[in-house]
Design an enzyme around this catalytic site. Structure first.
Site, mmCIF file in Angstrom:
data_model
loop_
_atom_site.group_PDB
_atom_site.id
_atom_site.type_symbol
_atom_site.label_atom_id
_atom_site.label_comp_id
_atom_site.label_asym_id
_atom_site.label_seq_id
_atom_site.Cartn_x
_atom_site.Cartn_y
_atom_site.Cartn_z
ATOM 1 C CE LYS A 129 71.241 -61.940 -66.827
ATOM 2 N NZ LYS A 129 71.435 -62.479 -67.976
ATOM 3 C CG ASP A 180 73.649 -60.090 -67.771
ATOM 4 O OD1 ASP A 180 73.237 -59.977 -67.951
ATOM 5 O OD2 ASP A 180 73.539 -58.575 -67.579
HETATM 6 P P1 NDP Z 1 79.400 -55.368 -70.344
HETATM 7 O O1 NDP Z 1 79.240 -55.283 -68.923
HETATM 8 O O2 NDP Z 1 80.659 -56.080 -71.036
HETATM 9 O O3 NDP Z 1 78.928 -53.866 -70.943
HETATM 10 C C1 NDP Z 1 78.249 -52.849 -70.875
HETATM 11 C C2 NDP Z 1 77.663 -51.990 -71.153
HETATM 12 O O4 NDP Z 1 76.023 -50.907 -71.255
HETATM 13 C C3 NDP Z 1 78.786 -50.894 -71.085
HETATM 14 O O5 NDP Z 1 79.297 -50.009 -71.918
HETATM 15 C C4 NDP Z 1 77.956 -49.969 -70.049
HETATM 16 O O6 NDP Z 1 78.782 -48.843 -69.682
HETATM 17 C C5 NDP Z 1 76.414 -49.940 -70.321
HETATM 18 N N1 NDP Z 1 75.513 -50.083 -69.622
HETATM 19 C C6 NDP Z 1 75.557 -51.064 -68.703
HETATM 20 N N2 NDP Z 1 74.290 -49.872 -67.640
HETATM 21 C C7 NDP Z 1 74.190 -49.116 -68.028
HETATM 22 C C8 NDP Z 1 73.391 -48.061 -67.797
HETATM 23 N N3 NDP Z 1 72.447 -48.232 -66.851
HETATM 24 N N4 NDP Z 1 73.346 -46.700 -68.498
HETATM 25 C C9 NDP Z 1 73.807 -46.587 -69.236
HETATM 26 N N5 NDP Z 1 74.747 -47.630 -69.547
HETATM 27 C C10 NDP Z 1 74.983 -49.181 -69.094
HETATM 28 O O7 NDP Z 1 77.825 -55.603 -70.385
HETATM 29 P P2 NDP Z 1 77.547 -57.136 -71.662
HETATM 30 O O8 NDP Z 1 77.890 -56.119 -72.777
HETATM 31 O O9 NDP Z 1 77.701 -58.602 -71.493
HETATM 32 O O10 NDP Z 1 75.922 -56.411 -71.664
HETATM 33 C C11 NDP Z 1 74.809 -55.538 -72.264
HETATM 34 C C12 NDP Z 1 74.116 -55.732 -72.601
HETATM 35 O O11 NDP Z 1 73.183 -57.449 -73.018
HETATM 36 C C13 NDP Z 1 73.113 -56.973 -71.276
HETATM 37 O O12 NDP Z 1 71.221 -56.034 -71.211
HETATM 38 C C14 NDP Z 1 72.543 -57.939 -70.742
HETATM 39 O O13 NDP Z 1 72.034 -58.179 -69.844
HETATM 40 C C15 NDP Z 1 72.878 -58.303 -72.328
HETATM 41 N N6 NDP Z 1 72.955 -59.458 -72.800
HETATM 42 C C16 NDP Z 1 74.685 -60.575 -72.741
HETATM 43 C C17 NDP Z 1 74.835 -61.178 -73.006
HETATM 44 C C18 NDP Z 1 76.277 -61.968 -72.785
HETATM 45 O O14 NDP Z 1 76.279 -63.015 -73.129
HETATM 46 N N7 NDP Z 1 77.244 -61.190 -72.174
HETATM 47 C C19 NDP Z 1 73.814 -62.434 -73.459
HETATM 48 C C20 NDP Z 1 72.462 -61.317 -73.309
HETATM 49 C C21 NDP Z 1 72.607 -60.490 -73.676
HETATM 50 P P3 NDP Z 1 79.471 -48.042 -67.768
HETATM 51 O O15 NDP Z 1 80.391 -49.026 -68.440
HETATM 52 O O16 NDP Z 1 79.558 -47.188 -68.476
HETATM 53 O O17 NDP Z 1 78.095 -49.283 -67.604
HETATM 54 O O1 2IT Z 2 71.192 -62.653 -71.249
HETATM 55 C C1 2IT Z 2 71.513 -63.198 -70.945
HETATM 56 O O2 2IT Z 2 71.765 -64.683 -72.233
HETATM 57 C C2 2IT Z 2 73.277 -64.277 -70.463
HETATM 58 N N1 2IT Z 2 73.967 -62.292 -69.777
HETATM 59 C C3 2IT Z 2 73.904 -65.023 -71.104
HETATM 60 C C4 2IT Z 2 73.781 -66.411 -70.485
HETATM 61 C C5 2IT Z 2 74.410 -67.407 -70.169
HETATM 62 O O3 2IT Z 2 74.375 -68.397 -69.462
HETATM 63 O O4 2IT Z 2 75.182 -67.837 -71.735
#
Ligand code: NDP
Ligand code: 2IT
Length: 452
Positions: A132, A172
């Site tokens: 990561k 992420d």
């Molecule tokens: P994005 O940046 O697309 O969206 C994140 C969302 O979460 C936004 O709405 C953001 O709001 C909110 N958020 C982030 N940090 C905070 C905080 N500290 N407090 C309140 N709201 C918060 O990220 P993703 O959708 O990609 O990721 C979301 C979660 O999913 C994370 O935990 C990530 O690790 C996990 N994840 C993502 C994957 C992927 O493929 N993208 C795969 C597996 C897991 P704001 O804009 O106001 O900060």
């Molecule tokens: O938390 C996760 O699994 C991710 N943000 C996606 C990682 C990836 O390599 O697609």
């Protein structure tokens, strides 16, 4: 033979040691605790896993890189951020895992995410190790040009550590298609190589896989559906609360809606929206993906069915299902108590470690089906691995093919977790099932490959 309680005592000593050797990294301690407190049954049952040094190696990253990221803002002022890449474990394949750009990022946060990623990637059954990275850069309010300059500076250091056979980053929090584009462009320029497999989550037309943007959210909904099926239920007609409004939340809502559930909330760091008619995805995508706006704009434009609640807890909204999809530790004891009071049936983690240990315990005690992130949100990284496969073969699969593969991987992860939990006397406990099944695959590979 060593008993489970003797083994747990040894693991507890190791946890104390981990806290001591990694000061001021509470998220990493939490992630290590959550795994190590479930491993005693398998370590006691299989003496090879008690081999001195095996678990000690597993909790120590193979390599950790930290670097300066200087860039100029639109006013010409020099800004300095910190970049990270933690290459945690490559026993099963090249390091694989996302990049997070968020002001809360520090080494402990990246280590927690990298540690989780090892087990998640193992559960997919594909050939990917765990890593990561990211930065404390905050993309909110930055222009496209500023984001581009930041990404170029970040990649100017990162490029020397990554490669299609070495380490393959993706998105992420704060890193989506726009950032992957800028990062890929700079990598290509510096290396003079068209090395599509060095990053995943690329755009369509230049090496990206169809369904990768959708994969994490879709996969989590499929995992939740599989947990419900175990209880003789399905998604049809269920009300769901979803947190976040980014990549994972949006495609979670899309799949819930497609399968007949009613997703009534979304949120960001300013507050949450509740929409009795169900979230209007076209409007949410317009505000979040196109305008990069805040969720209160959704309530303003949606009309009478929706209201914006500044601050507050989305988990107070009554629902059958909860799918936390924002960030770590966003669902605490109070939230779990409210969900249970309102009769929640299943909680499935789209985000990484969104539920605090106390909240997990309460939910499990109350008989709520609980899907831990390393199983439930593995669909994203799984389709990243499928993107690598397509890049390697210089081909592109149809959306139908990728979605079929995703569905089959999620079903298989669910079955593996379920059966492993039963095998170790913890029926219905997906946390134990996911940790042990992921651990077995990585530990077997590490043992076979010697002390490295
Ligand atoms: P994005 O940046 O697309 O969206 C994140 C969302 O979460 C936004 O709405 C953001 O709001 C909110 N958020 C982030 N940090 C905070 C905080 N500290 N407090 C309140 N709201 C918060 O990220 P993703 O959708 O990609 O990721 C979301 C979660 O999913 C994370 O935990 C990530 O690790 C996990 N994840 C993502 C994957 C992927 O493929 N993208 C795969 C597996 C897991 P704001 O804009 O106001 O900060
Ligand atoms: O938390 C996760 O699994 C991710 N943000 C996606 C990682 C990836 O390599 O697609």
């Amino acid at each position: 033979m060593t008993t489970r309680s003797e083994t747990q005592t040894t693991l507890d000593h190791l946890l104390t040691e981990i806290e001591h050797r990694n000061p001021a990294q509470p998220e990493f301690h939490q992630a290590a605790h959550e795994v190590l407190e479930t491993l005693a049954p398998v370590v006691a049952a299989r003496p090879e896993y008690a081999e001195p040094g095996l678990i000690e190696r597993l909790v120590e990253p193979e390599r950790q890189v930290m670097f300066r990221v200087p860039w100029q803002d639109d006013q010409g002022r020099v800004r300095v951020n910190r970049g990270f890449r933690v290459e945690f474990n490559s026993a099963l394949g090249p390091y694989k895992g996302g990049l997070r750009f968020h002001p809360s990022v520090n080494l402990g946060v990246i280590k927690f995410l990298g540690f989780e990623q090892i087990f998640k990637n193992a559960l997919t059954g594909l050939g990917i190790g765990g890593g990561k990275g990211g930065s404390d850069f905050d993309p909110h309010g930055r222009s496209d040009a500023e984001v581009m300059r930041f990404c170029q500076s970040f990649m100017t250091e990162l490029y020397r550590h990554i490669g299609e056979h070495t380490d393959v980053p993706a998105g992420d929090i704060g890193v989506g298609g726009r950032e992957i584009g800028y990062l890929f462009g700079q990598y290509r320029r510096i290396t003079n190589r068209w090395e599509a497999g060095v990053l995943t989550g690329k755009g369509q037309g230049w090496g990206g896989s169809l369904i990768r943007p959708e994969a994490t959210g879709y996969g989590n909904v499929l995992f939740a559906a599989a947990m419900l099926r175990e209880r003789g239920e399905d998604l049809e007609g269920q009300t769901a609360v979803v947190s976040g409004s980014g990549n994972v939340a949006i495609y979670t809502i899309e799949k819930l809606t497609a399968l007949g559930a009613n997703a009534v909330t979304c949120s960001d760091s300013s507050g949450y929206v509740v929409d009795e008619k169900g979230i209007d995805l076209d409007l949410l995508k317009q505000i979040k993906e196109v305008e990069r706006g805040r969720v209160d704009a959704y309530a303003e434009r949606r009309g009478a069915s929706a209201r914006f609640v500044p601050g507050g807890s989305v988990w107070d909204v009554p629902a059958d299902l909860a799918l936390p999809s924002a960030t770590q530790n966003e669902l605490d004891e109070n939230a779990a108590t409210a969900l249970i009071r309102n009769g929640v049936k299943a909680v499935s983690e789209g985000a990484n470690m969104p539920t605090t240990p106390e909240a997990v315990h309460l939910l499990q005690q109350a008989g709520v089906a609980f899907g831990p992130g390393k199983a439930a949100n593995a669909g994203g990284v799984a389709v990243s691995a499928l993107e690598m496969a397509q890049n390697h073969a210089r081909t592109a699969w149809t959306a139908e093919r990728v979605e079929e593969e995703l569905a089959s991987i999620m079903t298989s992860i669910h079955t593996t977790c379920h059966e492993t939990a039963e095998r170790y006397d913890a029926p219905g406990d997906y946390v134990t099932g996911a940790n042990i099944a992921g651990f077995e695959r990585v530990a077997d590979a590490m043992l076979a490959q010697g002390v490295i």
